[in-house]
Design an enzyme around this catalytic site. Structure first.
Site, PDB file in Angstrom:
ATOM      1  N   ASP A 347       0.657  -1.311  -0.321  1.00 36.15           N
ATOM      2  CA  ASP A 347       0.026   0.136   0.185  1.00 36.15           C
ATOM      3  C   ASP A 347       1.241   1.750   0.128  1.00 36.15           C
ATOM      4  O   ASP A 347       1.681   1.254   1.017  1.00 36.15           O
ATOM      5  CB  ASP A 347      -0.770  -0.364   0.996  1.00 36.15           C
ATOM      6  CG  ASP A 347      -2.074  -1.091   1.213  1.00 36.15           C
ATOM      7  OD1 ASP A 347      -2.280  -1.488  -0.158  1.00 36.15           O
ATOM      8  OD2 ASP A 347      -2.125  -2.025   1.991  1.00 36.15           O
ATOM      9  N   THR A 348       0.953   2.032  -0.995  1.00 34.21           N
ATOM     10  CA  THR A 348       1.259   2.557  -1.460  1.00 34.21           C
ATOM     11  C   THR A 348       0.833   3.656  -1.916  1.00 34.21           C
ATOM     12  O   THR A 348      -0.004   4.348  -3.360  1.00 34.21           O
ATOM     13  CB  THR A 348       3.086   2.760  -2.269  1.00 34.21           C
ATOM     14  OG1 THR A 348       3.273   1.941  -0.788  1.00 34.21           O
ATOM     15  CG2 THR A 348       3.468   3.796  -2.336  1.00 34.21           C
ATOM     16  N   ILE A 349       1.267   5.399  -2.327  1.00 33.73           N
ATOM     17  CA  ILE A 349       0.819   6.512  -3.646  1.00 33.73           C
ATOM     18  C   ILE A 349       1.796   6.888  -3.724  1.00 33.73           C
ATOM     19  O   ILE A 349       3.340   7.027  -3.398  1.00 33.73           O
ATOM     20  CB  ILE A 349       0.102   7.265  -2.943  1.00 33.73           C
ATOM     21  CG1 ILE A 349       0.634   8.302  -2.051  1.00 33.73           C
ATOM     22  CG2 ILE A 349      -1.391   6.806  -2.495  1.00 33.73           C
ATOM     23  CD1 ILE A 349       1.456   9.787  -2.718  1.00 33.73           C
TER      24      ILE A 349
END
Length: 525
Positions: A347-349
């Site tokens: 999970d990352t942007i």
């Protein structure tokens, strides 16, 4: 050119500036900053902080970031490490004595000191033009007014919302339930935090009432975090590492990020005629999977806090890639290479911006697992990352958990140069997948001459430990061929990663692309 009879996206073309990221509100905020006279760094910071409100399961001010950027009029790439350290009083021996084999994902012990805010403040002051108050205004507005929950965000929220604990449930659930698509999410506590940072700078976050809120919450959950740990948090200027893949020079952030893994993987793939293979065929996927296993095994052995990474030269040496490539059997899958205990997830942007003067920014920002540790500060609702789960408890390992040390990180921004010219900031979200994603993206561009949007759209596969994850974009015949080679094939419930990129054409036109696996887009003006 894509087939216009079929669903798809065209690259977005602009000349004054462009942003590509995973949520349209953040892309719009970044372009608005450019139109107001801000540069690419201003726009990237504004968009990134807003993403913490638009996609709170992925990122937020309780997390870390890494940044690559190239100033206007320069082909040099600079790097900033905005990742945090373990609290000084924490030690792997304490966890081993409790009987732990790994750092518990949802514990205070997994929370390293969030350092993205210090990085953003540093970059705004040293490289930006407009000032923090202008850059944080969009996030403050949406944190108060609310953001309609986007479809992919709602999917992730439902998947990971069960990890929220204590007061985090009050801050990140609506009437005790995970929000559905279109529900309005508000974060008034974070709006107040950002207002204070806009007015007072990084010290408003790392000292005083805001820091005390985080520390008290963590200590109540059994953490050993102190006021000194937060006051000392600092981003660090670093030197990128790079490698050549065909006609592309791929620039990566150095350890404690895993960019060197992508470079090693590309070095291994360079020993095979990838361009002569079917881009969507089993042969390519098999070679990529085997190279991935070997490159990730090297990562697990060598990468750690910069002060503890001693084998980087060996990892990037041509002879290392040659020896590893020789271990690959084109007709048979190997067992996963030496799996270890570090938690690696997804999970990352990612946000990239190029402005009309030619400054390019590649910025990645994360809280690690979905909703991080699941712990949010009581008063302000700052959701805290669980990056400490990236440490190992193995005694003597370079990545062993020690106080004041940074863990190995999965998030890596990328930049491409061609003939010495910066031509493309890019990034691939997806935790452990990211080095594989960087290599596949570079290969799609140069081995198969795909445009930037097609290179992102193309289906993905990933040798994730013992499992070969293969997206539905591949045919059943491909999955069967991989099974026949000995891979344990699964179709993942969640699409593999996400990506954004901006090509800087020689004629000055900017070509932006954003992954349809997410809710976002590329926008220019």
């Amino acid at each position: 050119m894509r087939d216009f009879h079929l669903p798809g996206r065209s690259p977005v073309l602009a000349t004054n500036g462009i942003c590509a990221t995973s949520h349209p509100l953040a892309a719009r905020a970044a372009v608005d900053i450019l139109a107001r006279g801000g540069n690419a760094m201003d726009a990237a910071i504004a968009g990134a902080v807003l993403l913490g409100i638009c996609e709170p399961q992925m990122t937020g001010i309780g997390g870390d970031c890494f940044v690559l950027y190239s100033p206007a009029g320069s082909e040099e790439v600079h790097a900033l490490n905005g990742s945090g350290c373990a609290p000084a009083a924490l030690d792997s021996a304490k966890l081993r004595d409790k009987g732990e084999k790994t750092v518990p994902l949802r514990s205070a012990d997994a929370v390293t000191i969030p350092t993205a805010i210090d990085a953003f403040c540093h970059l705004s002051e040293s490289t930006g033009k407009l000032g923090l108050d202008a850059l944080l205004a969009p996030a403050i507005h949406y944190a108060e007014a609310g953001v309609p929950v986007a479809p992919r965000v709602a999917f992730d929220w439902a998947t990971d919302g069960g990890t929220l604990q204590g007061r985090a449930r009050d801050h990140f659930l609506i009437n005790g339930k995970t929000p559905r698509t279109g529900d309005i999410f508000r974060a008034p506590g974070q709006a107040e935090v950002l207002r204070r940072v806009a007015a007072q700078g990084r010290d408003a976050f790392y000292t005083g009432e805001i820091a005390e809120d985080m520390i008290a919450t963590l200590q109540a959950a059994g953490g050993s975090h102190s006021a000194e740990d937060f006051a000392k948090a600092r981003a660090e200027v670093t030197t990128p590492v790079s490698g050549q893949y065909k006609d592309l020079e791929v620039v990566e952030h150095p350890p404690n990020g895993q960019g060197a893994t992508a470079l090693l993987l590309m070095n291994i793939l360079d020993h095979f005629d990838i361009a002569g293979m079917d881009p969507l065929g089993a042969e390519r996927l098999h070679i990529e999977a085997e190279a991935t296993k070997l490159a990730y095994d090297a990562r697990n052995r060598f990468l750690a806090d910069p002060d503890h990474t001693t084998r980087l030269e060996h990892m990037l040496a041509p002879e290392t890639a040659r020896a590893l490539a020789a271990l690959i059997d084109p007709k048979r899958a190997m067992a996963a290479a030496a799996p270890i205990s570090e938690a690696v997830h997804k999970d990352t942007i990612y946000i990239t911006v190029v402005d009309g003067d030619g400054m390019s920014v590649s910025l990645i920002y994360s809280i690690f697992h979905g909703f991080g540790s699941g712990i949010a500060s009581d008063k302000f609702g700052i959701l805290l990352q669980n990056r400490g789960a990236g440490f190992t408890l193995e005694e003597g390992h370079p990545n062993e958990l020690k106080g004041g040390k940074r863990p190995m990180h999965t998030i890596i921004p990328g930049m491409i140069r061609e003939n010495g010219r910066v031509t493309m900031p890019f990034g691939v979200m997806g935790g452990a997948y990211q080095p594989c994603g960087h290599a596949r993206f570079a290969s799609n561009l140069t081995d198969f001459d795909m445009d930037v949007q097609s290179a992102i759209d193309a289906p993905r596969a990933f040798a994730d430990g013992q499992v070969m994850k293969v997206e539905r974009g591949f045919g059943d015949d491909v999955r069967q061929s991989l099974s026949d080679l000995g891979h344990r094939v699964e179709v993942p419930e969640t699409a593999i990663g996400g990506a954004q990129a901006i090509r800087i054409r020689e004629d000055g036109v900017l070509e932006g692309a954003s992954d349809p696996r997410k809710d976002g887009c590329a926008l220019g003006y």
